[in-house]
Design an enzyme around this catalytic site. Structure first.
Site: not given
Ligand code: ATP
Length: 373
Positions: A121, A125-126, A231, A235-236, A249
């Protein structure tokens, strides 16, 4: 448990006759028997007659629900199905790593074993990881060279305030050494956008609308606590077992004291998802996210198409100001498109509340796909 949760829960099994009893969402002092049939999940209201006995319309009355259930194990319901066995109770959502860590957000890094990288992101990193060899978790790591740690940690601060099954849960933070960690619950299927795109259009309309209902439920919680997410996009949203959807997010999330419009944004928003008054005039209100929700609905119905495809970000804003709105996608039922358009009302105060959106979407399914006897 809502009707939608009951349907998801039962339809993940193949066992016709599997059932559960839940409280009615809309009828005071009533229960609902939900049963898996060959074709779908059916719902029977268990109400109380004049003697306070439990009955299903047209059937005999019983002093206890257990007796009613026993009766319908031996006698078919209106749909021709006899009850077989009760479904297992849903696993409770884990709110903490363990009983001993409640309220102790800062954890030593040694407690976490990194397993594999599952995403990247804006901040870094995740990773999938395991806490104390027992609890699977996701770890968001701040890039080593990123000096913007206060913004990164702001997200964790905000998450500490939330508790809802459709919002990602914060478990812990590791801030004593670099790289900083935010430890959150792990969602098996990753983000909704990719999940939709990879599905090859295999979800039913009921499953798609159920995703939207869950997102509306999470947003309704934020709304009732005066938070704006800012947001909101597919995607979130993260997806777990049984298509459980959770909003994540919270990097841009703000607390709006009172519900009036205010200028608090930093002007850095994803244009295709952002309400025009936010993108152009920097005016954020409790209705800003409702616009974005309309776009998320579009993403869900189209299995992850890019909103305003073929139009540049700049032109999106120009066209919206002239009154242009995305057309009804060809696979989208008209009532759902009407909800999208309500979200895209130019006047924020005329957009619906999330609590209303949730009910409207549920009603759409109930009235069209889910008979209640
Ligand atoms: P931003 O850059 O705005 O912080 P992002 O969505 O691009 O947000 P992350 O939130 O850092 O980035 O997540 C990157 C990806 O990692 C997500 O798109 C998702 O696929 C995966 N991911 C993030 N959190 C989890 C989680 N809790 N469980 C499973 N996968 C996750």
């Amino acid at each position: 448990m809502t009707r939608f949760e009951a349907e998801n829960h039962l339809s993940s099994s193949q066992n016709v006759g599997l059932f559960l009893v839940r409280r009615s969402e809309s009828l005071l002092d009533s229960y609902v028997l939900s049963v898996l049939t060959e074709e779908s999940v059916m719902h029977f209201v268990i109400s109380r007659n004049g003697n306070s006995k439990f009955c299903i319309k047209g059937g005999p009355s019983f002093i206890t629900i257990q007796e009613l259930v026993e009766h319908y194990k031996n006698n078919a319901l209106l749909c021709g199905i006899k009850l077989k066995r009760p479904s297992e109770k849903k696993k409770p959502v884990l709110r903490h790593l363990s009983y001993n860590t409640v309220g102790k957000w800062e954890r030593p890094k040694e407690e976490f074993t990194l397993v594999k990288r599952i995403g990247t992101g804006h901040y870094g990193e995740v990773w999938k990881a395991i806490w104390n060899n027992s609890v699977p978790v996701a770890i968001k790591m701040l890039k080593a060279d990123d000096t913007d740690s206060s913004n990164f940690l702001k997200e964790a601060q905000i998450m500490k305030c939330f508790q809802h099954r459709n919002l990602i849960t914060l478990y812990a933070v590791c801030t004593r050494t670099q790289p900083l960690f935010i430890v959150i619950e792990l969602m098996k299927h990753g983000d909704l956008l990719n999940y939709l795109r990879k599905s090859n259009g295999s979800f039913t309309i009921v499953q798609l609308i159920d995703m939207a209902v869950q997102i509306a439920a999470g947003m309704s919680y934020l709304e009732s606590n005066c938070y704006v997410h800012l947001d909101l996009a597919a995607r979130n949203i993260l997806v777990g077992d049984n298509i459980l959807c959770k909003i994540s997010d919270f990097g841009l999330t703000k607390l709006l004291k009172g519900a009036s419009a205010t200028e608090i944004s930093d002007g850095n928003f994803p244009v295709r998802w952002t309400a025009p008054e936010v993108a152009i005039k920097n005016q954020v209100s409790m209705k800003s996210d409702v616009w974005s929700f309309g776009v998320v609905l579009y993403e869900i119905i189209t299995f992850g198409k890019i909103p305003y495809a073929g139009i540049s970000n700049k032109m999106v804003l120009v066209e919206l100001a002239k009154g242009y709105r995305m057309q009804c996608p060809k696979e989208c039922p008209q009532p759902i498109y009407n909800i999208m358009k309500d979200c895209w009302n130019e006047t924020p105060s005329q957009r619906p509340l999330f609590s209303t959106l949730k009910l409207q979407l549920e009603d759409f399914i109930t009235n069209n796909y889910s008979p209640l006897y």
